[in-house]
Design a protein around this motif. Structure first.
Motif, mmCIF file in Angstrom:
data_model
loop_
_atom_site.group_PDB
_atom_site.id
_atom_site.type_symbol
_atom_site.label_atom_id
_atom_site.label_comp_id
_atom_site.label_asym_id
_atom_site.label_seq_id
_atom_site.Cartn_x
_atom_site.Cartn_y
_atom_site.Cartn_z
ATOM 1 N N HIS A 236 5.140 -8.440 -2.606
ATOM 2 C CA HIS A 236 5.898 -7.627 -3.554
ATOM 3 C C HIS A 236 6.682 -8.558 -4.464
ATOM 4 O O HIS A 236 7.226 -9.573 -4.016
ATOM 5 C CB HIS A 236 6.852 -6.679 -2.818
ATOM 6 C CG HIS A 236 7.653 -5.806 -3.732
ATOM 7 N ND1 HIS A 236 8.877 -6.203 -4.252
ATOM 8 C CD2 HIS A 236 7.408 -4.562 -4.229
ATOM 9 C CE1 HIS A 236 9.347 -5.236 -5.029
ATOM 10 N NE2 HIS A 236 8.479 -4.233 -5.030
ATOM 11 N N GLU A 237 6.728 -8.229 -5.753
ATOM 12 C CA GLU A 237 7.496 -9.015 -6.713
ATOM 13 C C GLU A 237 8.273 -8.080 -7.633
ATOM 14 O O GLU A 237 7.699 -7.151 -8.206
ATOM 15 C CB GLU A 237 6.586 -9.913 -7.570
ATOM 16 C CG GLU A 237 5.926 -11.041 -6.811
ATOM 17 C CD GLU A 237 5.133 -11.967 -7.724
ATOM 18 O OE1 GLU A 237 5.157 -11.728 -8.957
ATOM 19 O OE2 GLU A 237 4.498 -12.904 -7.210
ATOM 20 N N ALA A 238 9.561 -8.342 -7.744
ATOM 21 C CA ALA A 238 10.392 -7.663 -8.742
ATOM 22 C C ALA A 238 10.651 -8.671 -9.855
ATOM 23 O O ALA A 238 11.361 -9.666 -9.657
ATOM 24 C CB ALA A 238 11.696 -7.184 -8.121
ATOM 25 N N ARG A 239 10.056 -8.430 -11.037
ATOM 26 C CA ARG A 239 10.104 -9.378 -12.138
ATOM 27 C C ARG A 239 10.896 -8.817 -13.317
ATOM 28 O O ARG A 239 10.706 -7.672 -13.718
ATOM 29 C CB ARG A 239 8.690 -9.720 -12.641
ATOM 30 C CG ARG A 239 7.763 -10.286 -11.598
ATOM 31 C CD ARG A 239 6.384 -10.528 -12.195
ATOM 32 N NE ARG A 239 6.433 -11.552 -13.216
ATOM 33 C CZ ARG A 239 6.273 -12.848 -12.985
ATOM 34 N NH1 ARG A 239 6.061 -13.278 -11.749
ATOM 35 N NH2 ARG A 239 6.323 -13.719 -13.970
ATOM 36 N N TYR A 256 9.512 -5.832 -17.462
ATOM 37 C CA TYR A 256 10.132 -5.448 -16.188
ATOM 38 C C TYR A 256 9.067 -4.756 -15.355
ATOM 39 O O TYR A 256 8.378 -3.832 -15.820
ATOM 40 C CB TYR A 256 11.319 -4.501 -16.374
ATOM 41 C CG TYR A 256 11.810 -3.988 -15.037
ATOM 42 C CD1 TYR A 256 12.561 -4.801 -14.194
ATOM 43 C CD2 TYR A 256 11.459 -2.709 -14.594
ATOM 44 C CE1 TYR A 256 12.968 -4.350 -12.949
ATOM 45 C CE2 TYR A 256 11.869 -2.253 -13.342
ATOM 46 C CZ TYR A 256 12.629 -3.079 -12.530
ATOM 47 O OH TYR A 256 13.025 -2.650 -11.287
ATOM 48 N N ALA A 257 8.905 -5.195 -14.096
ATOM 49 C CA ALA A 257 7.887 -4.591 -13.239
ATOM 50 C C ALA A 257 8.224 -4.807 -11.774
ATOM 51 O O ALA A 257 8.721 -5.869 -11.388
ATOM 52 C CB ALA A 257 6.506 -5.195 -13.543
ATOM 53 N N GLU A 258 7.962 -3.763 -10.978
ATOM 54 C CA GLU A 258 8.031 -3.851 -9.510
ATOM 55 C C GLU A 258 6.589 -3.870 -9.021
ATOM 56 O O GLU A 258 5.952 -2.823 -8.874
ATOM 57 C CB GLU A 258 8.779 -2.657 -8.938
ATOM 58 C CG GLU A 258 10.248 -2.578 -9.309
ATOM 59 C CD GLU A 258 11.133 -3.355 -8.335
ATOM 60 O OE1 GLU A 258 10.603 -3.833 -7.314
ATOM 61 O OE2 GLU A 258 12.337 -3.471 -8.621
ATOM 62 N N LEU A 259 6.083 -5.062 -8.784
ATOM 63 C CA LEU A 259 4.669 -5.242 -8.468
ATOM 64 C C LEU A 259 4.440 -5.228 -6.962
ATOM 65 O O LEU A 259 5.187 -5.841 -6.197
ATOM 66 C CB LEU A 259 4.163 -6.562 -9.040
ATOM 67 C CG LEU A 259 4.113 -6.657 -10.571
ATOM 68 C CD1 LEU A 259 4.226 -8.109 -11.010
ATOM 69 C CD2 LEU A 259 2.821 -6.034 -11.090
ATOM 70 N N GLY A 260 3.371 -4.534 -6.539
ATOM 71 C CA GLY A 260 3.001 -4.503 -5.134
ATOM 72 C C GLY A 260 1.501 -4.665 -4.959
ATOM 73 O O GLY A 260 0.718 -4.311 -5.842
#
Length: 342
Positions: A236-239, A256-260
């Motif tokens: 998981h990455e919060a960018r 801006y993205a909450e990647l999973g």
């Protein structure tokens, strides 16, 4: 057939076969954890894999018209092609594509030389980030070393070109596996060689012309790692990416993205970790603990059988000698009377 031929083909003493099998199993029990395990518990020398992360409800700055686009799906795909590089290293060619609504919004590439035993980058042999060969990569590249303890690890981020620590946070369960959770915090950091000309009004409403601005990255990265195999099962990455002018204040959001990780990839990586973990556990503990006692029992049984047969043969030889001793060698017996030998 002569007596010599018969003796030459005489069967092995009883107990030889179980003793030999026992000795082999004991040797195998020692070699599996001490020799075979070390050669299996390394990263593959070559192969290909992808990691696809998705963020719904993300936002980005469309630089074709300098307009913010919100509520979109962003897909970030990491592709890796590995080739053997000597007996202990592997050369990874990596590319990362970030796509929003079918449009490419970011791309960069990287070459890393990976130590297959530790999973860490080695400074050698044409390593680069986006063509910059002056970089010196360090820390983990992607996978954890198999069987590693609960410790923090430096993890290289190619965008900021540094290796902040991945901190151990505890244990979780993913797809039925017990995994360790590691988190890396990267505070707002300027991305090297990211300066570009952008409209001045992004930072000052009504301003005309352009200004030079750099890209800044703020990131929280979390990986869930199966500890026996070192396989990353989930990510998981919060960018948050922004543009900041070089000689003035202000900032403009770039992404801006909450990647999973995709669900099918989580399931696939979990199954891969489960199979590899089973293999490594077998080599390191289960097989030696089974083969060692079995080999010891067979070795003892073979020795016991051999000793019993030897004692039995010795008893037979003794009885044969006693029977022969009743008639002196220098006399004959005829009709119950002893007649001296000639």
């Amino acid at each position: 057939m002569s007596a010599d031929d018969t003796a030459g083909r005489r069967a092995l003493p009883r107990g030889t076969v179980p003793a030999a099998v026992g000795a082999f199993l004991l040797t195998l029990a020692a070699m599996l954890p001490l020799y075979v395990y070390d050669r299996v518990a390394v990263l593959p020398a070559q192969g290909r894999f992808e990691m696809t992360m998705v963020a719904d409800g993300a936002g980005y700055l469309d630089t074709s018209r300098w307009a913010w686009v919100d509520g979109v799906r962003i897909v970030r795909n990491t592709s890796v092609s590995a080739q053997a590089h000597g007996p202990d290293w592997s050369a990874w060619e990596m590319s990362v594509d970030t796509v929003a609504e079918g449009a490419m919004i970011d791309h960069w590439s990287r070459r890393a030389i990976v130590d297959r035993d530790t999973g860490r980058a080695v400074n050698c042999c044409g390593e680069h980030v986006n063509g910059d060969r002056a970089v010196r990569q360090a820390g983990l590249v992607f996978s954890w070393p198999p069987g590693v303890g609960e410790a923090d690890h430096p993890f290289y981020d190619a965008e900021v070109r540094a290796a902040p620590v991945m901190e151990f946070q505890g244990t979780d369960e993913v797809a039925g596996l017990t995994v360790r959770r590691y988190t890396q915090e990267i505070p707002a950091t300027q991305v090297p060689e990211s300066a570009r000309e952008v409209p001045a009004w992004l930072f000052t409403p009504g301003a005309e012309g352009t200004v030079t601005a750099g890209r800044w990255l703020e990131l929280t990265r979390t990986y869930w790692v199966e500890p026996v195999s070192g396989t990353v099962v989930n990510a998981h990455e919060a960018r948050l990416e922004t543009l900041r002018p070089q000689n003035a204040s202000g900032e403009a959001h770039l992404l801006y993205a909450e990647l999973g990780l995709r669900e099918n990839q989580i399931a696939g990586r979990a199954e891969q970790a489960r199979v590899r973990s089973l293999l490594l556990r077998s080599l390191d503990s289960w097989a030696p603990w089974a083969l060692g006692p079995a080999g010891g029992l067979l070795l003892v049984a073979g020795g016991a059988i051999a000793l019993r047969d030897r004692s039995r043969d010795a008893g037979r030889d003794g009885r044969g000698g006693a029977e022969g001793a009743g008639a002196p060698a220098d006399s004959d017996v005829t009709d119950g009377k002893r007649v001296p030998s000639a």
